[in-house]
Scaffold this motif. Structure first.
Motif, PDB file in Angstrom:
ATOM      1  N   SER A  10       0.808  -1.219   0.000  1.00 63.15           N
ATOM      2  CA  SER A  10       0.000   0.000   0.000  1.00 63.15           C
ATOM      3  C   SER A  10       0.845   1.275   0.000  1.00 63.15           C
ATOM      4  N   VAL A  11       0.277   2.355  -0.534  1.00 66.50           N
ATOM      5  CA  VAL A  11       0.931   3.668  -0.484  1.00 66.50           C
ATOM      6  C   VAL A  11       0.669   4.374   0.844  1.00 66.50           C
ATOM      7  N   VAL A  12      -0.153   3.803   1.686  1.00 69.87           N
ATOM      8  CA  VAL A  12      -0.447   4.360   3.009  1.00 69.87           C
ATOM      9  C   VAL A  12       0.804   4.206   3.877  1.00 69.87           C
ATOM     10  N   PRO A  13       1.226   5.232   4.615  1.00 66.55           N
ATOM     11  CA  PRO A  13       0.506   6.459   4.900  1.00 66.55           C
ATOM     12  C   PRO A  13       0.851   7.654   4.013  1.00 66.55           C
ATOM     13  N   TYR A  14       2.075   7.720   3.421  1.00 68.71           N
ATOM     14  CA  TYR A  14       2.426   8.917   2.655  1.00 68.71           C
ATOM     15  C   TYR A  14       3.682   8.652   1.851  1.00 68.71           C
ATOM     16  N   MET A  15       3.619   8.894   0.560  1.00 77.10           N
ATOM     17  CA  MET A  15       4.756   8.626  -0.312  1.00 77.10           C
ATOM     18  C   MET A  15       5.758   9.777  -0.401  1.00 77.10           C
ATOM     19  N   LEU A  16       5.283  11.013  -0.305  1.00 79.44           N
ATOM     20  CA  LEU A  16       6.132  12.174  -0.551  1.00 79.44           C
ATOM     21  C   LEU A  16       7.132  12.406   0.582  1.00 79.44           C
ATOM     22  N   LYS A  17       8.370  12.628   0.219  1.00 76.82           N
ATOM     23  CA  LYS A  17       9.402  12.968   1.194  1.00 76.82           C
ATOM     24  C   LYS A  17       9.231  14.429   1.612  1.00 76.82           C
ATOM     25  N   THR A  18       9.082  14.623   2.907  1.00 80.04           N
ATOM     26  CA  THR A  18       8.966  15.961   3.482  1.00 80.04           C
ATOM     27  C   THR A  18       9.811  15.989   4.752  1.00 80.04           C
ATOM     28  N   PHE A  91       0.843  12.010  -3.806  1.00 81.95           N
ATOM     29  CA  PHE A  91       0.751  13.218  -2.977  1.00 81.95           C
ATOM     30  C   PHE A  91      -0.371  13.224  -1.938  1.00 81.95           C
ATOM     31  N   THR A  92      -1.133  12.140  -1.810  1.00 82.96           N
ATOM     32  CA  THR A  92      -2.177  12.110  -0.788  1.00 82.96           C
ATOM     33  C   THR A  92      -1.577  11.665   0.542  1.00 82.96           C
ATOM     34  N   ASP A  93      -1.802  12.457   1.566  1.00 82.32           N
ATOM     35  CA  ASP A  93      -1.280  12.174   2.900  1.00 82.32           C
ATOM     36  C   ASP A  93      -2.360  11.458   3.706  1.00 82.32           C
ATOM     37  N   PHE A  94      -2.162  10.168   3.909  1.00 81.85           N
ATOM     38  CA  PHE A  94      -3.111   9.354   4.663  1.00 81.85           C
ATOM     39  C   PHE A  94      -2.752   9.249   6.144  1.00 81.85           C
ATOM     40  N   ARG A  95      -1.706   9.919   6.571  1.00 83.76           N
ATOM     41  CA  ARG A  95      -1.286   9.798   7.975  1.00 83.76           C
ATOM     42  C   ARG A  95      -2.392  10.144   8.963  1.00 83.76           C
ATOM     43  N   PRO A  96      -3.212  11.181   8.697  1.00 79.22           N
ATOM     44  CA  PRO A  96      -4.295  11.467   9.653  1.00 79.22           C
ATOM     45  C   PRO A  96      -5.347  10.359   9.746  1.00 79.22           C
ATOM     46  N   ASP A  97      -5.378   9.475   8.761  1.00 77.76           N
ATOM     47  CA  ASP A  97      -6.363   8.396   8.754  1.00 77.76           C
ATOM     48  C   ASP A  97      -5.938   7.171   9.554  1.00 77.76           C
ATOM     49  N   LEU A  98      -4.674   7.068   9.909  1.00 78.17           N
ATOM     50  CA  LEU A  98      -4.190   5.861  10.572  1.00 78.17           C
ATOM     51  C   LEU A  98      -4.924   5.536  11.875  1.00 78.17           C
ATOM     52  N   PRO A  99      -5.258   6.517  12.727  1.00 80.59           N
ATOM     53  CA  PRO A  99      -5.996   6.183  13.953  1.00 80.59           C
ATOM     54  C   PRO A  99      -7.392   5.594  13.692  1.00 80.59           C
ATOM     55  N   ALA A 100      -7.927   5.778  12.498  1.00 82.99           N
ATOM     56  CA  ALA A 100      -9.243   5.235  12.170  1.00 82.99           C
ATOM     57  C   ALA A 100      -9.213   3.714  11.994  1.00 82.99           C
TER      58      ALA A 100
END
Length: 162
Positions: A10-18, A91-100
């Motif tokens: 999966s691409v979850v939680p975030y692919m982009l390097k920041t 570019f979709t940031d799924f990190r806020p979804d992890l607690p769900a």
């Protein structure tokens, strides 16, 4: 009614390097995907699926017909939908979804995945999902459904039968 979840490559939680996602993929590489698709989509996917399935100079875990099938399937999608898909997974940031994720979650990822790097995704997802179990396929590429089909099926059935 959801009793469990599975993330495979999966691409979850975030692919982009920041700054707060140091194991992500640099933006120029992600933008290069779209550029490659726009410049010469047939050639881009010809090369992409070699990495996707872990095809090397000496060995190939999949047949030539499998590579051709994947290429033909990709070529059936519209250019716009293909570019939007690349943008979304990049570019979709799924990190806020992890607690769900409140159910037991199995995370399966190949350590040799050149398409979706395990450090930015699989390992990070497992670390961020409370009731998760990470299973790493040593040296395996992204296309686990084809390259590790027996093991993947066994791991899925074992997890889902609990």
């Amino acid at each position: 009614g959801v009793s469990s979840a599975v993330l495979v490559g999966s691409v979850v939680p975030y692919m982009l390097k920041t700054e707060d996602n140091p194991h992500g993929v640099p933006e120029h590489q992600l933008l290069g995907i779209a550029a490659g698709i726009q410049e010469d989509r047939p050639n881009f996917f010809h090369n992409f699926f070699k990495d996707f399935f872990g095809v090397g100079y000496v060995t190939s875990p999949v047949s030539q017909p499998m590579l051709e099938w994947a290429w033909r399937l990709a070529m059936q999608a519209s250019l716009r939908s293909t570019l939007e898909c690349a943008k979304s997974f990049s570019f979709t940031d799924f990190r806020p979804d992890l607690p769900a994720f409140r159910v037991p979650t199995l995370v399966i990822h190949g350590t040799g995945d050149k398409t979706v790097p395990i450090d930015a995704t699989g390992r990070a997802a497992a670390a961020g999902i409370a009731a998760s179990q990470l299973v790493e396929y040593d040296g395996a590429p992204h296309g686990l459904f084809a390259t590790e089909s027996e093991r993947l099926t066994e791991d899925l059935l074992t997890f889902l039968s609990r």
